[in-house]
Scaffold this motif. Structure first.
Motif, short mmCIF file in Angstrom:
data_model
loop_
_atom_site.label_atom_id
_atom_site.label_comp_id
_atom_site.label_asym_id
_atom_site.label_seq_id
_atom_site.Cartn_x
_atom_site.Cartn_y
_atom_site.Cartn_z
N ILE A 122 -11.51 -32.14 26.53
CA ILE A 122 -12.67 -31.27 26.77
C ILE A 122 -12.93 -30.42 25.52
O ILE A 122 -12.01 -29.77 25.02
N SER A 129 -17.36 -29.31 33.25
CA SER A 129 -16.79 -30.63 32.97
C SER A 129 -16.77 -31.49 34.23
O SER A 129 -16.19 -32.59 34.24
N ALA A 152 -7.81 -35.17 32.26
CA ALA A 152 -8.64 -34.38 31.35
C ALA A 152 -7.76 -33.25 30.82
O ALA A 152 -6.83 -32.80 31.51
N THR A 180 -7.64 -29.68 27.87
CA THR A 180 -8.26 -28.87 26.81
C THR A 180 -7.30 -28.78 25.63
O THR A 180 -6.09 -28.60 25.81
#
Ligand code: NDP
Length: 297
Positions: A6, A153, A264, A266
């Motif tokens: 992300i 997201s 996912a 970050t």
């Protein structure tokens, strides 16, 4: 499996564009340009970078900013005098006291002195109380940034297992409040209504707890502490940590191995950090709105 990485910087840019439009409308209709006053005590290099970035970000969205620099030897009373002056200044809408403060100054005493309507970090007990009662005035910057990352997201929190590692007043605790709430004023009910577990240094069998998480959030302050084995396959992993190591900046998650397990994730940098600043700008605009409403009311 390779996780979707992300891009927090890109999300923050999008949010800043929205904020800039709102600032322009506010300034056009009221003649007021919202202003953030940053207070920096001492010479901590990381704090200097944070404050510089925050001031630059203000300029980008049309807010003005002030910087009040005080020496590391500043006393508590001297700092309280400055806070009182900023509280009374009509041209100042938000006050940001960059942490950490030097040892001789009690943080709580200073943060409690910031006027609740100018408390853009959402640290004042009145604002924390309002947040915990589900009627927030300001949303705390880093927790709100995490919520925006999930929301934008397409990662729903509602009905899912969220595990937050870290129970600080700045990140873990307020983030739990946001994600367990019935609704989010900015992101809606899908970004809230989670089943939240908050883990900390006294949590037994931490890896068992973290492996339950559909959304795992690390706010620990220990480089690469969360390993791939602690992540449920396919989970969303949000890394709040910012650690300065000999090899450079890294998060609380061991990034590359985690990418092989997570759905996912970050990165650090370009993850949560830019969102934190974007949320501060939103709070400065909110503060200007609130002060204008209270002046009219
Ligand atoms: P704190 O030091 O205040 O809190 C850390 C938390 O992690 C505590 O609750 C602590 O538990 C827990 N913890 C520490 N060690 C362990 C362990 N071995 N196992 C489980 N839990 C542990 O830090 P902050 O919340 O202020 O910050 C956390 C990280 O996030 C830091 O790296 C900080 O730099 C970063 N940060 C990033 C921001 C951003 O914008 N991206 C903004 C704010 C912070 P206990 O309570 O039991 O001591």
């Amino acid at each position: 499996m390779s996780a979707q990485v992300i891009d927090g910087k890109q999300l923050a840019t999008t949010i800043d564009e929205e904020t800039a439009a709102q600032v322009a409308t506010f300034t056009h209709t009221t003649g007021i340009t919202p202003c953030l006053a940053a207070v920096l005590v001492g010479e901590d290099p990381a704090s200097q970078v944070y404050v510089r970035n925050k001031r630059k970000a203000c300029e980008k969205v049309g807010l003005t900013s002030q910087l009040h620099r005080l020496p590391a030897t500043t006393s508590e009373d001297e700092l309280l005098t400055l806070i009182a002056r900023l509280n009374a200044a009509a041209a100042v809408h938000g006050i940001l006291v960059q942490l950490p403060l030097p040892r001789q100054i009690r943080e709580a005493r200073i943060l409690d002195a910031v006027h609740p309507l100018k408390d853009v970090d959402c640290f004042h007990p009145e604002n924390v109380g309002r947040l915990s009662q589900g009627r927030p005035r300001f949303l705390p910057c880093t927790p709100h940034g995490v919520q925006q990352i999930l929301h934008r997201s397409g990662i729903p929190a509602a009905g899912r297992e969220v595990v937050i590692v870290g129970r600080s007043e700045i990140v873990g605790k307020p983030l739990a409040m946001l994600l367990m709430a019935k609704d989010s004023p900015t992101c809606g009910p899908t970004a809230a209504n989670a089943t939240v577990t908050v883990a900390h240094s006294r949590t037994a069998n931490l890896a068992q707890v973290t492996r339950r998480a559909d959304i795992l959030i690390a706010a620990i302050g220990q480089p690469k502490f969360i390993t791939a084995e602690m992540i449920k396959p396919g989970a969303a992993v949000i890394d709040v940590g910012i650690n300065r190591t000999a090899a450079g900046l890294c998060g609380d998650v061991d990034f590359e191995p985690a990418c092989e397990v997570a759905g996912a994730i970050t990165p650090v940098p370009r993850g949560v950090g830019p969102l934190t600043i974007a949320m501060l700008l939103i709070n400065t605009l909110t503060a200007a709105h609130e002060q204008q409403a209270s002046a009219l009311g």
